[in-house]
Every structure is written in C-alpha cells, then in structure tokens.
Design an enzyme around this catalytic site. Structure first.
Site, PDB file in Angstrom:
ATOM      1  N   GLY A 154      46.279  41.952  37.598  1.00  0.00           N
ATOM      2  CA  GLY A 154      47.401  41.327  36.764  1.00  0.00           C
ATOM      3  C   GLY A 154      46.783  40.569  35.408  1.00  0.00           C
ATOM      4  O   GLY A 154      45.559  40.323  35.168  1.00  0.00           O
ATOM      5  N   CYS A 181      40.267  42.750  41.078  1.00  0.00           N
ATOM      6  CA  CYS A 181      40.441  42.222  39.503  1.00  0.00           C
ATOM      7  C   CYS A 181      40.792  40.700  39.485  1.00  0.00           C
ATOM      8  O   CYS A 181      40.032  40.072  39.726  1.00  0.00           O
ATOM      9  CB  CYS A 181      41.167  43.220  38.734  1.00  0.00           C
ATOM     10  SG  CYS A 181      40.886  42.935  36.987  1.00  0.00           S
ATOM     11  N   GLU A 205      41.676  32.273  30.710  1.00  0.00           N
ATOM     12  CA  GLU A 205      42.910  32.966  30.501  1.00  0.00           C
ATOM     13  C   GLU A 205      44.091  32.296  30.802  1.00  0.00           C
ATOM     14  O   GLU A 205      44.969  32.270  30.007  1.00  0.00           O
ATOM     15  CB  GLU A 205      42.899  34.295  31.265  1.00  0.00           C
ATOM     16  CG  GLU A 205      44.162  35.199  31.149  1.00  0.00           C
ATOM     17  CD  GLU A 205      44.139  36.330  31.929  1.00  0.00           C
ATOM     18  OE1 GLU A 205      45.244  37.284  31.730  1.00  0.00           O
ATOM     19  OE2 GLU A 205      43.299  36.675  32.746  1.00  0.00           O
ATOM     20  N   HIS A 307      38.901  48.155  39.806  1.00  0.00           N
ATOM     21  CA  HIS A 307      39.886  48.500  40.431  1.00  0.00           C
ATOM     22  C   HIS A 307      39.667  49.805  41.360  1.00  0.00           C
ATOM     23  O   HIS A 307      39.931  51.001  40.878  1.00  0.00           O
ATOM     24  CB  HIS A 307      41.217  49.250  39.357  1.00  0.00           C
ATOM     25  CG  HIS A 307      41.648  47.953  38.610  1.00  0.00           C
ATOM     26  ND1 HIS A 307      42.689  47.477  39.126  1.00  0.00           N
ATOM     27  CD2 HIS A 307      41.167  47.402  37.601  1.00  0.00           C
ATOM     28  CE1 HIS A 307      43.141  46.488  38.151  1.00  0.00           C
ATOM     29  NE2 HIS A 307      42.256  46.215  37.291  1.00  0.00           N
ATOM     30  N   GLU A 309      41.251  51.101  43.698  1.00  0.00           N
ATOM     31  CA  GLU A 309      42.551  51.872  43.908  1.00  0.00           C
ATOM     32  C   GLU A 309      42.472  53.055  43.176  1.00  0.00           C
ATOM     33  O   GLU A 309      43.389  53.886  43.815  1.00  0.00           O
ATOM     34  CB  GLU A 309      43.896  50.883  44.126  1.00  0.00           C
ATOM     35  CG  GLU A 309      44.227  50.660  42.573  1.00  0.00           C
ATOM     36  CD  GLU A 309      43.643  49.495  42.092  1.00  0.00           C
ATOM     37  OE1 GLU A 309      44.058  48.740  40.995  1.00  0.00           O
ATOM     38  OE2 GLU A 309      42.450  48.937  42.530  1.00  0.00           O
TER      39      GLU A 309
END
Length: 330
Positions: A154, A181, A205, A307, A309
């Site tokens: 995200g 991530c 961030e 990632h 997935e």
C-alpha cells in the site's frame, strides 16, 4: 457491427439444459452448434478450464488456427482442484490493510494464500481487518482468533499505526507474520521502535520531518523526482543469506522477484537493527538494498520488499506463501 465470431461462450449461473438454446444461437449467429460453449458459474474458479475442455473448446480453437496439438494433459490440474474442494484442515489468516472496503485490492494476495493452503490440503478463512480501526483497546479481541497475520502492500500514511500494532502483536505472541512491501517496512519500523529503542522510528513516506527515518528513499533518489520516475519496477535479483527462513522456503540462494515500490530500508540503521537481532536475509547483488528481513528463530516472521503474490499459481504456490501458511497451520 462487422464482428463474425468463431466461438460464442455463454455465461450462466446455472447449467443450460435446453439444447434448443444452443441450436438457436448457432443458427442466428452463423456458427456451428459445437462452437456454442457453456461457461457456467462454478464452486471453484479453477474448475473453469476443465469445464471448457468438456466442450472441446481447445480442440475448436486449435482447429480454427490450424494448430496440430495433442490432447491437453489435465490430470495434475484435476488433482489440484480436488485438493482445493476437499480440504482436510483449516487455517485462519488476518489481512491487515487499509483498502478493506474493496477486497479486490488484495485479490492477488488472497488467491496466493488459497493456492498455498490448497497445496497443503487446507482451506483458508480470511479476516479482512481495517488497520485504521485497529487500536490497543481492540487489538487482542481482533487478532486473537488468527493463526497468522499478513500485512500487504500500500501507499500513504493512512492506517499505518494499526499495522504497526499488528506486527508488534505477531512478534510478541510468536504468531507467523508475513509482510509484503509496505508490510516489510511496517515490520522494520515496529522492530526499531520496540526492540532497538528508536522510539521516533518512522518512514519518510509517512513523516518527512521525523528524526529517525528507518525507511526512506532508495539511495540516489529524492522527492524532487516525479513519483513514476522513482518507483522501482519489475523483476530484480536478490541474494539470500544461508540458514535463513528465506533460504529454507526457496531452496536456493539466488532469486528474482517483482517490485513496485519507492522506499527502502535506510542503510544508516542496518547495524542497529542487526545488533538487536533482526536478520537482513536478502540483499541486492551489490548489497546496497535490503530486500528481505526476518526473525530467523521464529517459525515464520518474514518481510519482503517485493510482491511474491504476483508469481503464485494455483498449481504452483509461491514458496513464501507456502511457508507462511504451513507455519500458520502448526
């Protein structure tokens, strides 16, 4: 419209039992009756190729394209769907994220968990946990039923503190944790705050003015560059440290995985994190970037900057998801 189909596929929730429907569609659409194919809603998504093969779809396509292909070998696929439909065990995984109103935002992660569970003869129950609503007051009640906790990717600061609480809960309760991530960055921030004593640890961030940016821009980049130009995208190599959970799951020390992120573990904090017990289990080949972190002594506590997935398949689960679900089943 100028469209002349070779095959017409009929979507239906229930089996189409009236053969006259197929003949009528074939007649009015100027196709052979055998080229009108039923595609009904199934209990298991991965049965769809088997259903379409029953109607000889692949044979029709190969004939139309002039391809001389042998019959498809679907025995392994059939066995895989049977495992998915007939689990003998059950595992409960909590997805702690910020986009819970739209489950499709985490569709790849959810399917990767199902792939891994199916390969282990299990079904997975997902608890969709909105990290914005996770607090110290409801933490125990919300997370206690879980066998494993996964924090997916995200962007942005919304819901981050709830994710940090989830990572801390998993670490302190020895519950399998998988950070993908953003989930890896959350694990690093949590560890820095509560184990290393860096109480102001955060990501650049989330707080540009924070004193201890344990997560920050990748080396050589800055906020002056357009975001699209600073994202690290695509397949990148990673070297795995021997004797780690990563090495055990992958069975090799050199891998390539797909990335989509802008921030990395700040190298200025490597020494403090490792001295406190965090293992930097995967690095870029030049050792400039930390790709994965873990607590090797735990059954499974892993954070990865990429990632995984995206590379999971129903008949070939990703090794990290397999390792995570396996640990959660114990």
């Amino acid at each position: 419209m100028g469209i002349h189909p070779d095959v017409i596929v009929l979507r239906s929730d229930e089996p189409i039992e009236d053969e006259g429907i197929f003949r009528k569609i074939a007649l009015f659409c100027n196709v052979s009756p055998e080229c009108v194919i039923e595609n009904r809603t199934l209990e298991c998504l991965y049965e769809a190729p088997l259903m379409l093969e029953q109607s000889n779809l692949s044979g029709i396509v190969c004939r139309r394209l002039g391809l001389d292909c042998p019959p498809p070998q679907l025995e392994d696929w059939r066995a895989m769907t049977q495992r998915l439909k007939n689990p003998t065990r059950q595992v409960t995984i909590g997805l702690v994220g910020k986009y819970m109103q739209l489950h499709d935002a985490y569709l790849s992660v959810a399917e990767a968990l199902r792939h891994a569970a199916g390969a282990l003869g299990a079904s997975v129950t997902l608890h969709w946990i909105d990290s914005e609503h996770l607090t110290k007051d409801n933490l125990e009640q919300t997370l206690a039923p879980l066998d494993g906790i996964l924090v997916p990717g995200g962007f942005g600061s919304r819901g981050v503190e709830g994710m940090i609480l989830a990572a801390q809960y998993a670490r302190e309760r020895h519950i399998p944790y998988f950070g993908v991530c953003l989930g890896m960055q959350i694990a690093v921030i949590e560890y820095a705050r509560h184990v290393c004593g860096i109480t102001q640890a955060n990501s650049g961030e989330f707080d540009e003015l924070c004193r201890d940016k344990v997560i920050d821009f990748m080396p050589g980049q800055s906020d002056d560059v357009d975001k699209g130009g600073t994202l690290r995208l695509g397949s990148c190599p990673c070297e795995i440290a021997p004797g780690t959970t990563m090495a055990r799951c992958y069975g090799t020390l050199s891998i390539r995985e797909r990335h989509r992120h802008r921030y990395e573990l700040n190298n200025d904090y490597r020494e403090a994190l490792t001295a406190a017990g965090l293992t930097l289990s995967g690095l870029s080949p030049d050792a400039r970037l930390v790709e994965t972190v873990e607590l090797t002594e735990e059954a499974f506590f892993v954070g990865v900057q990429y990632h995984p997935e995206f590379k999971s398949r129903p008949n070939r689960p990703h090794p990290l998801f397999l390792g995570f679900v396996e640990a959660s089943l114990k």
